[in-house]
Design an enzyme around this catalytic site. Structure first.
Site, PDB file in Angstrom:
ATOM      1  N   TRP A 355      -0.957 -15.921  -8.446  1.00 38.26           N
ATOM      2  CA  TRP A 355       0.256 -15.796  -7.627  1.00 38.26           C
ATOM      3  C   TRP A 355      -0.052 -15.168  -6.267  1.00 38.26           C
ATOM      4  CZ3 TRP A 355       3.900 -11.065  -7.952  1.00 38.26           C
ATOM      5  CH2 TRP A 355       3.158  -9.888  -8.058  1.00 38.26           C
ATOM      6  N   ASP A 356      -1.324 -14.793  -6.026  1.00 43.49           N
ATOM      7  CA  ASP A 356      -1.650 -14.057  -4.801  1.00 43.49           C
ATOM      8  C   ASP A 356      -1.271 -14.817  -3.527  1.00 43.49           C
ATOM      9  OD1 ASP A 356      -3.214 -13.200  -7.066  1.00 43.49           O
ATOM     10  OD2 ASP A 356      -4.303 -11.877  -5.715  1.00 43.49           O
ATOM     11  N   GLU A 494       0.310  -5.906 -15.243  1.00 49.19           N
ATOM     12  CA  GLU A 494      -0.482  -6.485 -16.347  1.00 49.19           C
ATOM     13  C   GLU A 494      -0.787  -5.493 -17.460  1.00 49.19           C
ATOM     14  OE1 GLU A 494      -3.916  -8.237 -14.388  1.00 49.19           O
ATOM     15  OE2 GLU A 494      -2.740 -10.087 -14.234  1.00 49.19           O
ATOM     16  N   LYS A 614       0.306  -0.774 -13.934  1.00 50.41           N
ATOM     17  CA  LYS A 614      -0.912  -1.024 -13.161  1.00 50.41           C
ATOM     18  C   LYS A 614      -0.569  -1.194 -11.677  1.00 50.41           C
ATOM     19  CE  LYS A 614      -4.548  -4.547 -12.731  1.00 50.41           C
ATOM     20  NZ  LYS A 614      -4.982  -5.881 -13.131  1.00 50.41           N
ATOM     21  N   GLN A 615       0.565  -1.844 -11.420  1.00 48.65           N
ATOM     22  CA  GLN A 615       0.915  -2.220 -10.043  1.00 48.65           C
ATOM     23  C   GLN A 615       2.423  -2.393  -9.930  1.00 48.65           C
ATOM     24  OE1 GLN A 615      -1.077  -5.963 -11.461  1.00 48.65           O
ATOM     25  NE2 GLN A 615      -0.210  -6.690  -9.528  1.00 48.65           N
TER      26      GLN A 615
HETATM   27  C1  BGC Z   1      -3.665  -8.323 -10.476  1.00 45.71           C
HETATM   28  C2  BGC Z   1      -2.891  -9.616 -10.312  1.00 45.71           C
HETATM   29  C3  BGC Z   1      -3.602 -10.517  -9.326  1.00 45.71           C
HETATM   30  C4  BGC Z   1      -5.041 -10.724  -9.781  1.00 45.71           C
HETATM   31  C5  BGC Z   1      -5.825 -11.567  -8.814  1.00 45.71           C
HETATM   32  C6  BGC Z   1      -5.095  -8.634 -10.878  1.00 45.71           C
HETATM   33  O1  BGC Z   1      -5.829  -7.463 -10.912  1.00 45.71           O
HETATM   34  O2  BGC Z   1      -3.091  -7.520 -11.469  1.00 45.71           O
HETATM   35  O3  BGC Z   1      -1.599  -9.335  -9.847  1.00 45.71           O
HETATM   36  O4  BGC Z   1      -2.965 -11.734  -9.256  1.00 45.71           O
HETATM   37  O5  BGC Z   1      -5.673  -9.478  -9.888  1.00 45.71           O
HETATM   38  O6  BGC Z   1      -5.906 -10.949  -7.569  1.00 45.71           O
END
Ligand code: BGC
Length: 799
Positions: A355-356, A494, A614-615
């Site tokens: 999704w980045d 995540e 995590k985020q």
């Molecule tokens: C993040 C995701 C991201 C992925 C790729 C992961 O560490 O939690 O949100 O899409 O990295 O960058």
């Protein structure tokens, strides 16, 4: 070459094996078609050095046996290494060792990356004994005008008694994908049928091979010249080399030029990749001419992406800009590729597309809309695969994969390794269906910024409608709540992929997922209303929509459930009942707790038990939508999201997030700035330093974090200015940070090129180029102005 300009050059002094991988990633050169890590051409891959070359969209699938299971992974392939160039003094009084940064005779090494010109320069000095000093200056280019070319110029200057220098330039097809330690137990040999040869007296050697399962054929050719010296050619298994013996006289510089061409069978307008590479390398002009056209191409790119931010922040942003443009350049517009999360800079996440792009396209939309369109085209070509995936899961519409690669199937690994515990664990991140809303959001924002209604009413509409259909079909009605729910998903955070002690993965009513699903449904209905006939009818027929379905969409878009607890938006249903983590205790024990999930699992616990993210997850909503938009959207869903509730929500998650993703600092900085909260700068700084300081502890050496890099550019472009392109006007609502209150940039908006914006404390300056044909309408809170071509205006801003 012109003199480098201060603030555009990144200097690296000395040789530091522990940080070599990081330096290699940050010094990667690329052009959107392919990229090569900034590795030392003297050294083959080992624990310190990792030369990697990757062509955008070139993947291969392999099966490996781990933890008693066969697992399949698709990887972006490490292509044959074109860099090798080694040298040694051949005199009897010399040791005969090849000279490398690891040689004891190395006395100085300086490396500089000029991001304005896209040239990597290395200067090495060896004291080889007998009073001899060998100075080596090397310039490297991955060509921005001709995306199939790369150049390596090496200049040798000797001081002391004359000597003979042996130089070997090679192409090496014995490489594997070995750039990520965590993947070492997996099968990594992607290249097969490696053959080498030479090109009929033209100082050319070539190498061809193919990938083992995707059958992409690769052709590479190198033309190496060293004045009038004739090389001896040598072919070892998988490796073609040219050797020169060069007489070095003190003080006289001898130059070796290596010009490399790369083609794959994915390229259009070629017959076969080897012939195309050999022809291109043979035809290529000399170094100086190629350097000129490379500099012109970069100059043009920078003119389309001017960003003038003072100080250290500006310097870092230029580096971010450089890497974004090296991964996604106008050449990308001709390719069938998505946004690789880690750039073309390393093998982490296998070059997959997540999704980045949500953090990348909004920036590109306002400078390189043709690149955004091509990246959306990558998704559209995989819409059928997404519809198949939805059907396979018993749903309608399109379920885009969490990780996407060559053909759009789900590429998320089945197992992932926790390096702390050594255990292979199920990877449930594929339940992040919110990636579909990211695609929808990007379609919408791209069309708003570019005015590309042709795309919106055709491919864009198809994607929006199929994603909306997936959400409507995923929602189930809950009588007791009187609302629709989406169950069994994973949100952006995540860490949480299941309820504690649950036998099945997945969570219910992730607020981010539900709100963005409601947004997608609303937009899909809007587009469908706006598509003119006969397109509308064609669309409806093609997709097989009926009135009943549209009524359901309208209903779901207004009744999706958003959980709350203690006066804040809950990340998901039941989140408020999870245990509190002893944050101070864990910090004291482990120091860096960004990967709390790994720490807890290694303790035989699980992060699923805790209110620990995590985020940014709920707070992502403050990244995607302005406070006013978010409020009105919650209103539409029948919830009140007043400023106090949002403030409490922000506080709640701020205290409970470990920032184990580089995206997290960016989103927090953005979100805090938008609601004018203190503390935003700390997060912005974290986003700025994520890669240059390798804040995620060693991950940048495996590839840059493209989303965070592009996101920081967009932070100054849209985040701090509140810029939105909608309804035929540019809307602005600046929230300058004291640390970043004066800067300027240009943008491309619909038919307008080079619109200039400059923020200053208390004012905003806008200039429209004289070459534009029409005025631009600007909307600020409580004010509207129209700026004519060739004119500018200064608007005062409230304190
Ligand atoms: C993040 C995701 C991201 C992925 C790729 C992961 O560490 O939690 O949100 O899409 O990295 O960058």
């Amino acid at each position: 070459m012109t003199e480098p300009i201060a603030g555009w050059v990144w200097e690296y002094e000395g040789y530091d094996p522990a940080n070599e991988r990081l330096r290699e990633s940050l010094c990667t050169l690329g052009n959107g078609y392919f990229a090569t890590r900034g590795a030392a051409p003297e050294c083959p891959a080992d624990d310190v050095h990792y030369p990697g070359t990757y062509a955008a969209g070139c993947y291969n699938r392999l099966t490996s046996h781990v933890a008693g299971r066969h697992v399949e992974n698709e990887d972006m392939v490490n292509l044959p290494d074109w860099l090798p160039l080694r040298y040694r003094l051949k005199n009897q009084d010399e040791s005969g060792e090849w000279l490398t940064p690891d040689s004891a005779t190395l006395v100085a090494l300086h490396q500089s990356l000029d991001v304005q010109s896209g040239v990597l320069e290395r200067n090495l000095r060896y004291e080889t004994g007998q009073g001899r000093t060998l100075a080596v200056r090397q310039l490297r280019v991955v060509h921005m005008a001709d995306p199939h070319l790369a150049l390596l110029r090496t200049e040798f200057t000797l001081e002391g008694p004359p000597a003979v220098l042996e130089v070997e330039a090679a192409l090496d097809g014995t490489v594997t994908n070995a750039g990520v330690t965590r993947y070492r137990q997996l099968n990594s040999r992607h290249l097969t049928h490696v053959h080498t040869g030479d090109g009929d007296g033209r100082n050319i050697v070539w190498l061809r091979c193919r990938t083992t399962t995707s059958d992409v054929r690769v052709g590479m050719a190198a033309r190496t010249t060293a004045g009038s010296a004739r090389p001896a050619t040598r072919h070892d298994t998988g490796r073609a080399a040219q050797r020169f013996d060069l007489d070095l006289e003190p003080g006289r510089t001898v130059t070796v030029d290596k010009t490399v061409a790369l083609h794959t069978s994915r390229d259009p307008a070629i017959s076969d990749p080897l012939q195309a590479a050999v022809d291109r390398a043979g035809r290529a002009p000399g170094f100086d001419e190629l350097l000129d056209s490379h500099l012109t191409a970069w100059d043009q790119l920078w003119r389309r992406a001017e960003l003038d931010v003072p100080g250290e922040a500006g310097r870092i942003l230029r580096l971010h800009h450089f890497h974004v443009l090296q991964t996604l350049s106008p050449h990308t517009a001709d390719l069938d590729v998505g946004v690789p999360a880690r750039g073309l800079h390393g093998e982490a996440y296998r070059g997959h597309v997540f999704w980045d792009e949500l953090f990348v396209l909004p920036y590109l939309n306002l400078h390189f809309p043709e690149v955004s369109r091509a990246l959306l085209g990558y998704r559209h070509r995989r819409l059928e695969a997404a519809c198949r995936a939805a059907r396979g899961a018993g749903r309608a519409g399109a379920m885009f994969p969490w990780q996407s690669g060559s053909d759009g199937r789900e590429e998320t690994q089945q197992l992932h390794l926790n390096p702390r515990s050594g255990r292979w664990l199920p990877d449930n991140s594929r339940l992040q269906h919110h990636v579909g809303s990211a695609v929808a959001y990007n379609v919408w924002r791209y069309c708003e910024a570019s005015g590309d209604s042709e795309f919106l009413h055709t491919k864009g509409a198809e994607m929006l409608l199929q994603i909306a259909r997936f959400w409507a079909d995923s929602a189930t009605y809950d009588e007791s709540l009187g609302r629709h729910r989406i169950r069994g998903v994973v949100g952006p955070d995540e860490y949480h992929d299941a309820y504690p002690d649950a036998s099945e993965p997945g969570l219910d009513d992730n607020a981010y997922t539900n709100v963005t699903a409601a947004w997608t449904l609303t937009r899909a209905l809007e587009v469908l209303r706006d598509v003119p006939e006969p397109r509308r009818r064609e669309l409806v027929e093609r997709i097989g929509l009926d009135g009943g379905e549209l009524e359901l969409w309208e209903d779901v878009s207004r009744t999706l459930y958003v959980p709350f607890h203690d006066g804040v938006v809950s990340q998901f249903e039941g989140y408020g009942e999870l245990a509190e983590l002893d944050w101070d205790g864990y910090r004291a024990r482990y120091g860096d707790i960004r990967r709390l999930d790994r720490i807890l699992e290694a303790e035989n616990d699980t992060v699923n038990r805790y209110q620990a993210s995590k985020q940014a997850d709920v707070l992502m909503l403050g990244y995607l939508f302005s406070p006013a938009e978010l409020r009105s959207f919650f209103d539409r869903l029948g919830y009140s999201l007043d400023a106090d509730t949002w403030r409490r929500t922000v506080d709640h998650y701020l205290r409970r997030t470990s920032h184990g993703s580089t995206l997290s600092g960016l989103v927090h900085g953005w979100g805090l700035a938008r609601v004018r909260r203190a503390g935003a700068w700390k997060f912005v700084q974290e986003a700025l330093e994520g890669d240059i300081a390798d804040l995620q502890g060693g991950t940048t050496g495996e590839g840059i974090h493209l989303g965070a890099m592009a996101g920081t550019l967009d932070l100054v472009q849209r985040g701090l200015t509140g810029l939105e392109a909608r309804g035929g006007a540019i809307w602005l609502d600046p929230v300058p940070l004291p640390e970043l209150s004066e800067y300027g940039f240009t943008l491309r908006y619909q038919g307008h090129w080079g619109v200039r914006l400059r923020m200053r404390p208390g004012s905003l300056h806008i200039a429209v180029p004289a070459s534009d044909r029409s005025p631009i309408d600007i909307e600020l809170p409580g004010r509207a102005v129209s700026v004519m071509p060739g004119e500018s205006c200064e608007l005062s801003l409230p304190e």
